[in-house]
Scaffold this motif. Structure first.
Motif, PDB file in Angstrom:
ATOM      1  N   GLN A  59       0.783  -0.919   0.028  1.00 43.43           N
ATOM      2  CA  GLN A  59       0.052   0.078  -0.276  1.00 43.43           C
ATOM      3  C   GLN A  59       0.981   1.276  -0.016  1.00 43.43           C
ATOM      4  O   GLN A  59       0.653   2.249  -0.735  1.00 43.43           O
ATOM      5  N   SER A  60       2.121   1.261   0.782  1.00 47.43           N
ATOM      6  CA  SER A  60       2.742   2.603   0.862  1.00 47.43           C
ATOM      7  C   SER A  60       3.584   2.579  -0.522  1.00 47.43           C
ATOM      8  O   SER A  60       3.434   3.901  -0.824  1.00 47.43           O
ATOM      9  N   TRP A  61       3.852   1.856  -1.256  1.00 49.42           N
ATOM     10  CA  TRP A  61       4.648   2.042  -2.390  1.00 49.42           C
ATOM     11  C   TRP A  61       3.647   2.316  -3.655  1.00 49.42           C
ATOM     12  O   TRP A  61       3.913   3.217  -4.541  1.00 49.42           O
ATOM     13  N   LEU A  62       2.235   2.063  -3.452  1.00 45.95           N
ATOM     14  CA  LEU A  62       1.556   2.489  -4.562  1.00 45.95           C
ATOM     15  C   LEU A  62       1.347   4.171  -4.410  1.00 45.95           C
ATOM     16  O   LEU A  62       0.656   4.439  -5.098  1.00 45.95           O
ATOM     17  N   GLU A  67       0.283  -0.272  -9.806  1.00 50.03           N
ATOM     18  CA  GLU A  67       0.058  -1.839  -9.934  1.00 50.03           C
ATOM     19  C   GLU A  67       0.327  -2.285 -11.212  1.00 50.03           C
ATOM     20  O   GLU A  67      -0.746  -2.239 -12.054  1.00 50.03           O
ATOM     21  N   TRP A  68       1.462  -2.656 -11.690  1.00 45.31           N
ATOM     22  CA  TRP A  68       1.390  -3.257 -13.279  1.00 45.31           C
ATOM     23  C   TRP A  68       1.007  -5.034 -13.061  1.00 45.31           C
ATOM     24  O   TRP A  68       0.259  -5.282 -14.204  1.00 45.31           O
ATOM     25  N   SER A  69       1.386  -5.390 -12.116  1.00 44.86           N
ATOM     26  CA  SER A  69       1.006  -6.917 -11.734  1.00 44.86           C
ATOM     27  C   SER A  69       0.818  -7.420 -10.639  1.00 44.86           C
ATOM     28  O   SER A  69       1.732  -6.905  -9.864  1.00 44.86           O
ATOM     29  N   ASN A  70      -0.053  -8.384 -10.224  1.00 39.81           N
ATOM     30  CA  ASN A  70      -0.025  -8.880  -9.137  1.00 39.81           C
ATOM     31  C   ASN A  70      -0.143 -10.379  -9.509  1.00 39.81           C
ATOM     32  O   ASN A  70      -1.601 -10.966  -9.974  1.00 39.81           O
ATOM     33  N   ASN A  74       5.737 -19.239  -8.011  1.00 39.59           N
ATOM     34  CA  ASN A  74       6.163 -20.195  -7.124  1.00 39.59           C
ATOM     35  C   ASN A  74       5.307 -20.073  -5.708  1.00 39.59           C
ATOM     36  O   ASN A  74       5.627 -20.056  -4.550  1.00 39.59           O
ATOM     37  N   GLY A  75       3.928 -20.199  -6.094  1.00 40.66           N
ATOM     38  CA  GLY A  75       2.946 -20.295  -4.892  1.00 40.66           C
ATOM     39  C   GLY A  75       2.865 -18.907  -4.061  1.00 40.66           C
ATOM     40  O   GLY A  75       1.993 -19.087  -2.993  1.00 40.66           O
ATOM     41  N   ARG A  76       3.329 -17.741  -4.435  1.00 40.13           N
ATOM     42  CA  ARG A  76       3.163 -16.654  -3.664  1.00 40.13           C
ATOM     43  C   ARG A  76       2.848 -15.311  -4.543  1.00 40.13           C
ATOM     44  O   ARG A  76       3.413 -15.457  -5.717  1.00 40.13           O
ATOM     45  N   PRO A  77       1.941 -14.337  -4.127  1.00 40.66           N
ATOM     46  CA  PRO A  77       2.096 -13.149  -4.693  1.00 40.66           C
ATOM     47  C   PRO A  77       3.345 -12.377  -4.836  1.00 40.66           C
ATOM     48  O   PRO A  77       4.019 -12.195  -4.063  1.00 40.66           O
ATOM     49  N   ILE A  78       3.678 -11.905  -6.261  1.00 43.41           N
ATOM     50  CA  ILE A  78       4.422 -11.024  -6.535  1.00 43.41           C
ATOM     51  C   ILE A  78       3.814  -9.727  -7.134  1.00 43.41           C
ATOM     52  O   ILE A  78       3.352  -9.699  -8.241  1.00 43.41           O
ATOM     53  N   ILE A  79       4.010  -8.834  -6.434  1.00 37.96           N
ATOM     54  CA  ILE A  79       3.497  -7.503  -6.873  1.00 37.96           C
ATOM     55  C   ILE A  79       4.634  -6.837  -7.477  1.00 37.96           C
ATOM     56  O   ILE A  79       5.890  -6.715  -7.383  1.00 37.96           O
ATOM     57  N   VAL A  80       4.321  -6.117  -8.679  1.00 36.51           N
ATOM     58  CA  VAL A  80       5.186  -5.073  -9.688  1.00 36.51           C
ATOM     59  C   VAL A  80       4.423  -3.773  -9.506  1.00 36.51           C
ATOM     60  O   VAL A  80       3.372  -3.668  -9.943  1.00 36.51           O
ATOM     61  N   ILE A  81       5.107  -2.717  -9.051  1.00 39.24           N
ATOM     62  CA  ILE A  81       4.852  -1.571  -9.193  1.00 39.24           C
ATOM     63  C   ILE A  81       5.537  -0.599  -9.967  1.00 39.24           C
ATOM     64  O   ILE A  81       6.714  -0.571  -9.838  1.00 39.24           O
TER      65      ILE A  81
END
Length: 196
Positions: A59-62, A67-70, A74-81
């Motif tokens: 939330q802070s980096w938004l 958000e380009w991608s969520n 490998n079984g966990r969320p990877i967020i790209v901002i």
């Protein structure tokens, strides 16, 4: 938000720390014999061990981008901002941040963890990428056998999200909590390949 500040992980604090982290990246590149100035610093990644902390960071980096991608990788969320204003560090302009939510692995230190550089090529797997890297950095061929003695761990991988169409094999070189990753395609191109 207070928890982030107490941990030194608030985006404002992390941006202040970024030049020192990039200096450590460059020291590792120098030890590897890599000259990365001509290559795109595609993105920077941070690591945290606590899901609540990852959610707060997300939330802070938004505030600094969108958000380009969520994606589940490998079984966990990877967020790209993607940053509204790309971050200039030295001669590089970094356009996005990778924030993996914690998985099974605990990191000895939280915060900045790696920078990924694009070595443009048509490499569909790690064997092909190895050939590309040895052409880009001729001294690497002699270096492979010496890495372990220097305390540098090397990992070849082909991470992929559920919808990715573009292979993006990666070589990671890690020492003392600093990691340089090299891959043939930018994260932006990989994300765009998911939309095809």
């Amino acid at each position: 938000m207070q928890k982030l500040r107490e941990a030194g992980l608030h985006p404002e604090q992390m941006l202040v720390d970024l030049p020192a982290f990039m200096a450590r990246i460059m020291a590792l590149a120098s030890e590897l014999g890599f000259s990365l100035e001509q290559y795109q610093a595609d993105h920077i990644a941070l690591r945290v061990n606590d899901r609540e902390m990852a959610e707060a960071l997300h939330q802070s980096w938004l505030v600094y981008g969108e958000e380009w991608s969520n994606n589940i990788i490998n079984g966990r969320p990877i967020i790209v901002i993607g940053f509204h204003q790309p971050i200039q560090v030295g001669s590089w302009v970094i356009e996005c941040l990778e924030l993996p939510y914690p998985g099974d692995k605990a990191y000895p230190q939280e915060g900045w963890e790696h920078v990924e550089f694009v070595i443009p090529a048509k490499a569909g797997n790690t064997d092909q990428l190895k050939v590309v890297l040895e052409q880009a950095f001729p001294q690497l061929e002699q270096q492979w056998a010496l890495m372990a003695d220097k305390g540098i761990s090397v990992k070849a991988s082909s991470p992929s999200g559920e919808k990715e169409r573009l292979p993006n094999p990666t070589y990671a070189f890690k020492k003392n909590g600093v990691c340089i990753k090299l891959h043939p395609c930018s994260l932006k191109d990989v994300i765009e390949s998911e939309e095809v």
